[in-house]
Every structure is written in C-alpha cells, then in structure tokens.
Enzyme design. Structure first.
Site, mmCIF file in Angstrom:
data_model
loop_
_atom_site.group_PDB
_atom_site.id
_atom_site.type_symbol
_atom_site.label_atom_id
_atom_site.label_comp_id
_atom_site.label_asym_id
_atom_site.label_seq_id
_atom_site.Cartn_x
_atom_site.Cartn_y
_atom_site.Cartn_z
ATOM 1 N N THR A 202 -49.197 -64.317 -5.883
ATOM 2 C CA THR A 202 -48.478 -65.465 -6.464
ATOM 3 C C THR A 202 -48.119 -65.227 -7.931
ATOM 4 O O THR A 202 -47.318 -65.956 -8.499
ATOM 5 C CB THR A 202 -49.313 -66.759 -6.353
ATOM 6 O OG1 THR A 202 -50.600 -66.500 -6.900
ATOM 7 C CG2 THR A 202 -49.435 -67.214 -4.925
ATOM 8 N N ASP B 107 -66.375 -65.934 -11.052
ATOM 9 C CA ASP B 107 -65.742 -64.903 -11.893
ATOM 10 C C ASP B 107 -66.501 -64.850 -13.217
ATOM 11 O O ASP B 107 -66.222 -65.639 -14.118
ATOM 12 C CB ASP B 107 -64.259 -65.250 -12.136
ATOM 13 C CG ASP B 107 -63.441 -65.248 -10.838
ATOM 14 O OD1 ASP B 107 -63.459 -64.227 -10.135
ATOM 15 O OD2 ASP B 107 -62.789 -66.264 -10.540
ATOM 16 N N ARG C 163 -56.384 -77.980 -7.612
ATOM 17 C CA ARG C 163 -56.935 -78.727 -8.745
ATOM 18 C C ARG C 163 -57.144 -80.174 -8.356
ATOM 19 O O ARG C 163 -56.193 -80.829 -7.906
ATOM 20 C CB ARG C 163 -55.982 -78.678 -9.945
ATOM 21 C CG ARG C 163 -55.922 -77.326 -10.650
ATOM 22 C CD ARG C 163 -57.225 -77.052 -11.393
ATOM 23 N NE ARG C 163 -57.258 -75.745 -12.028
ATOM 24 C CZ ARG C 163 -57.701 -74.616 -11.487
ATOM 25 N NH1 ARG C 163 -58.150 -74.627 -10.240
ATOM 26 N NH2 ARG C 163 -57.726 -73.499 -12.155
ATOM 27 N N LYS D 282 -59.358 -57.336 -1.539
ATOM 28 C CA LYS D 282 -57.940 -57.028 -1.243
ATOM 29 C C LYS D 282 -57.713 -55.538 -1.019
ATOM 30 O O LYS D 282 -56.956 -54.873 -1.738
ATOM 31 C CB LYS D 282 -57.034 -57.516 -2.387
ATOM 32 C CG LYS D 282 -57.112 -59.011 -2.680
ATOM 33 C CD LYS D 282 -56.097 -59.431 -3.733
ATOM 34 C CE LYS D 282 -56.121 -60.919 -4.018
ATOM 35 N NZ LYS D 282 -57.307 -61.371 -4.788
ATOM 36 N N PHE D 283 -58.350 -54.999 0.023
ATOM 37 C CA PHE D 283 -58.229 -53.563 0.311
ATOM 38 C C PHE D 283 -56.780 -53.178 0.632
ATOM 39 O O PHE D 283 -56.056 -53.923 1.314
ATOM 40 C CB PHE D 283 -59.123 -53.171 1.490
ATOM 41 C CG PHE D 283 -60.589 -53.390 1.255
ATOM 42 C CD1 PHE D 283 -61.229 -52.901 0.117
ATOM 43 C CD2 PHE D 283 -61.360 -54.079 2.191
ATOM 44 C CE1 PHE D 283 -62.591 -53.098 -0.082
ATOM 45 C CE2 PHE D 283 -62.723 -54.277 2.003
ATOM 46 C CZ PHE D 283 -63.329 -53.787 0.863
ATOM 47 N N ASP E 274 -55.085 -49.280 1.467
ATOM 48 C CA ASP E 274 -55.231 -47.819 1.463
ATOM 49 C C ASP E 274 -54.805 -47.327 2.841
ATOM 50 O O ASP E 274 -54.256 -48.102 3.633
ATOM 51 C CB ASP E 274 -56.710 -47.474 1.156
ATOM 52 C CG ASP E 274 -56.860 -46.139 0.433
ATOM 53 O OD1 ASP E 274 -56.243 -45.148 0.886
ATOM 54 O OD2 ASP E 274 -57.599 -46.071 -0.559
ATOM 55 N N ARG F 19 -62.722 -72.838 -11.754
ATOM 56 C CA ARG F 19 -63.103 -73.545 -12.975
ATOM 57 C C ARG F 19 -63.291 -75.053 -12.863
ATOM 58 O O ARG F 19 -64.168 -75.592 -13.562
ATOM 59 C CB ARG F 19 -62.116 -73.175 -14.088
ATOM 60 C CG ARG F 19 -62.295 -71.724 -14.526
ATOM 61 C CD ARG F 19 -61.077 -71.155 -15.199
ATOM 62 N NE ARG F 19 -59.979 -70.983 -14.261
ATOM 63 C CZ ARG F 19 -58.758 -70.551 -14.602
ATOM 64 N NH1 ARG F 19 -58.493 -70.246 -15.854
ATOM 65 N NH2 ARG F 19 -57.826 -70.411 -13.683
ATOM 66 N N ASP G 144 -63.576 -60.860 -1.854
ATOM 67 C CA ASP G 144 -62.135 -60.831 -2.167
ATOM 68 C C ASP G 144 -61.801 -59.517 -2.879
ATOM 69 O O ASP G 144 -61.594 -59.492 -4.083
ATOM 70 C CB ASP G 144 -61.821 -62.054 -3.045
ATOM 71 C CG ASP G 144 -60.373 -62.140 -3.480
ATOM 72 O OD1 ASP G 144 -59.505 -61.535 -2.816
ATOM 73 O OD2 ASP G 144 -60.107 -62.829 -4.486
ATOM 74 N N LYS H 105 -66.867 -67.142 -3.445
ATOM 75 C CA LYS H 105 -65.972 -65.973 -3.423
ATOM 76 C C LYS H 105 -66.422 -64.987 -4.490
ATOM 77 O O LYS H 105 -66.570 -65.350 -5.652
ATOM 78 C CB LYS H 105 -64.529 -66.400 -3.697
ATOM 79 C CG LYS H 105 -63.554 -65.226 -3.741
ATOM 80 C CD LYS H 105 -62.100 -65.708 -3.835
ATOM 81 C CE LYS H 105 -61.640 -65.953 -5.235
ATOM 82 N NZ LYS H 105 -61.459 -64.730 -6.043
HETATM 83 O O1 C5P Z 1 -60.567 -71.120 -11.628
HETATM 84 P P1 C5P Z 1 -59.553 -71.141 -10.531
HETATM 85 O O2 C5P Z 1 -59.701 -72.333 -9.599
HETATM 86 O O3 C5P Z 1 -58.141 -70.987 -11.028
HETATM 87 O O4 C5P Z 1 -59.911 -69.834 -9.682
HETATM 88 C C1 C5P Z 1 -59.121 -69.434 -8.598
HETATM 89 C C2 C5P Z 1 -59.641 -68.160 -8.011
HETATM 90 O O5 C5P Z 1 -58.725 -67.733 -7.014
HETATM 91 C C3 C5P Z 1 -59.781 -66.995 -8.992
HETATM 92 O O6 C5P Z 1 -60.865 -66.187 -8.538
HETATM 93 C C4 C5P Z 1 -58.462 -66.273 -8.857
HETATM 94 O O7 C5P Z 1 -58.560 -64.908 -9.157
HETATM 95 C C5 C5P Z 1 -58.169 -66.472 -7.370
HETATM 96 N N1 C5P Z 1 -56.753 -66.405 -7.004
HETATM 97 C C6 C5P Z 1 -55.796 -67.250 -7.546
HETATM 98 N N2 C5P Z 1 -54.487 -67.154 -7.169
HETATM 99 C C7 C5P Z 1 -54.136 -66.237 -6.280
HETATM 100 C C8 C5P Z 1 -55.074 -65.380 -5.727
HETATM 101 C C9 C5P Z 1 -56.390 -65.486 -6.118
HETATM 102 O O8 C5P Z 1 -56.118 -68.102 -8.355
HETATM 103 N N3 C5P Z 1 -52.873 -66.178 -5.910
#
Ligand code: C5P
Length: 227
Positions: free
Chosen positions: A116, A10, A177, A61-62, A64, A207, A59, A32
């Site tokens: 979420t 990102d 994490r 997320k289509f 339509d 991250r 990613d 991703k």
């Molecule tokens: O940095 P981090 O580990 O939080 O990144 C998680 C990735 O997963 C990001 O690209 C975030 O947009 C994505 N994501 C998320 N929770 C979701 C759906 C997607 O953290 N429910």
C-alpha cells in the site's frame, strides 16, 4: 479465539515487546511479529509470544524461488505460528510450493499483493501496467488459485476483493483506526467496524493499542465497538 484483532508488535528491544505482551489478554487478540523483531531476535520472539498464549502472525513476506520459500514456510510452520505470508508477485509456482510445504500443519498462508506504500507512478516504474486496484485484484485472484488462504489488503480494498473472490478467503487488513484516534503515518484508514463490514476477517492494529496508556483497555474498547 473469536477476536479478529492482531496487535502489531514493532519494537527495537525484546523487553519492550514482552512488557506489551504481559499487558494484553491472549484470549482477546493475536499478535503480529514482523521483520524488525524477527531479524533481531529470531524464533525467540515468536516463542516469547507463544509461551504467553498468543497466536502469532509471522509477517515476513517471503519472496524467493519456490524451493526456498517452501523451506521458509516449513520452518515457520515448525515454529508453530498461526499465520505467515508470501508476496503473490513471486508467482503461482512459488505460492503453490509454499502452500504444499505447510499443508500438514494448521498454519494459514496469505499473500501480499501490492504494497500500500506504492503509488501509481511507482507501480508503473517497476513495470506493472494498470491501476493499483487492477493489480491487487489480479494478484489476489492468483493467490487464491494457487491455494493460499487469503491476502493482506487495505480495508479500502476489502469490499471489492470480497465481492470478487467470495466468502471463503481471509482478508487481513492493516490501516485500521478506532474512531477518533491518531492516524499516525497511515493515510487511508477505516474504523474496525467499517473494515469488518467491508469484509475484513482480521484487523492488524498497532499503535492505537500499543501506544495507549492502558493497552488492554484500548483493546477491550475496540472489541466493544465491533461486538
Ligand atoms: O501502528 P499501526 O496500526 O499503523 O501498525 C500497522 C502494522 O501493519 C505495522 O506493523 C505495519 O508495518 C503493518 N502494515 C501496514 N500497512 C501495510 C502492511 C503492513 O500498516 N500495507
């Protein structure tokens, strides 16, 4: 590729993403590409990953009408991505059309159930009755019945969905994490080991790897924690 890790890229600049790619071993992770980078850099972003040997989860997320989503999925498959996703709330015909559009490719197609980020009140406000969990279960079952390969879900939901839908269904979980790392803006997190034990098949991690002083070492530490 045995690694279940998918590193989330990102970044606002292509050079920042490619610098990160150059620090990671494509034998140890997939990547991703989401809406931020794809909207700015397009297929060049996906190609930058694939040229370096990374398999890509696109990613986007289509969501339509069936014909449009089918076309978008075909375009993604033609780019050569490993996995893509659609919103399960687009309905059965939309998901079936998407799955059919890419059936001659090896690309995987997964569904997004309930974001979420949505609270119980917000779910009610858009007109869904029941708890977030009930909605996730219903939409996950619909995704499976419509021919999708799996869903994106919280690791907290993985055990329940695995029990409800059986072994042959991918559960891709962000919100992961490593023990002791900064949770950032994620609220309900699980460690990589716990997420896999709960039934996750792939772990989206951003991250904790991309923000580490040595991203490749952080990746290797996570792999060691789950081996
Ligand atoms: O940095 P981090 O580990 O939080 O990144 C998680 C990735 O997963 C990001 O690209 C975030 O947009 C994505 N994501 C998320 N929770 C979701 C759906 C997607 O953290 N429910």
């Amino acid at each position: 590729m045995k690694s279940p890790i998918i590193v989330a890229l990102d970044y606002p600049e292509l050079a920042m993403a490619t610098a990160m790619l150059d620090r990671l071993d494509p034998a140890m992770t997939r990547v991703k590409v989401g809406k931020e980078m794809f909207t700015r850099f397009g297929p060049a972003m996906v190609e930058a990953c694939m040229q370096r040997g990374f398999e890509v989860f696109l990613d986007l997320k289509f969501h339509d009408i069936p014909n449009t989503v089918a076309g978008a999925c075909r375009s993604a498959a033609d780019l050569g991505v490993w996995m893509m996703n659609v919103h399960a709330s687009g309905g059965r015909r939309m998901m079936e059309a998407a799955a059919e559009a890419i059936q001659s490719s090896s690309a995987k197609l997964i569904g997004v159930t309930i974001l979420t980020s949505l609270s119980q009140e917000e779910i009610a406000e858009i007109g869904y009755s029941g708890t977030p969990e009930e909605n996730v279960s219903r939409l996950a079952a619909l995704a499976k019945a419509s021919g999708l390969d799996g869903i994106v879900c919280s690791p907290r939901e993985a055990a329940r969905i695995r029990a409800e839908l059986g072994p042959d269904f991918d559960l891709v979980t962000p919100g992961v994490r490593p023990a002791g790392s900064d949770t950032g803006d994620q609220r309900r997190v699980m460690t990589p080991r716990d997420a896999l034990d709960a039934g996750a098949t792939s772990l989206v991690i951003g991250r904790p790897i991309t923000g580490a002083p040595d991203p490749q070492s952080a990746l290797e530490e996570i792999l060691a924690s789950i081996s």
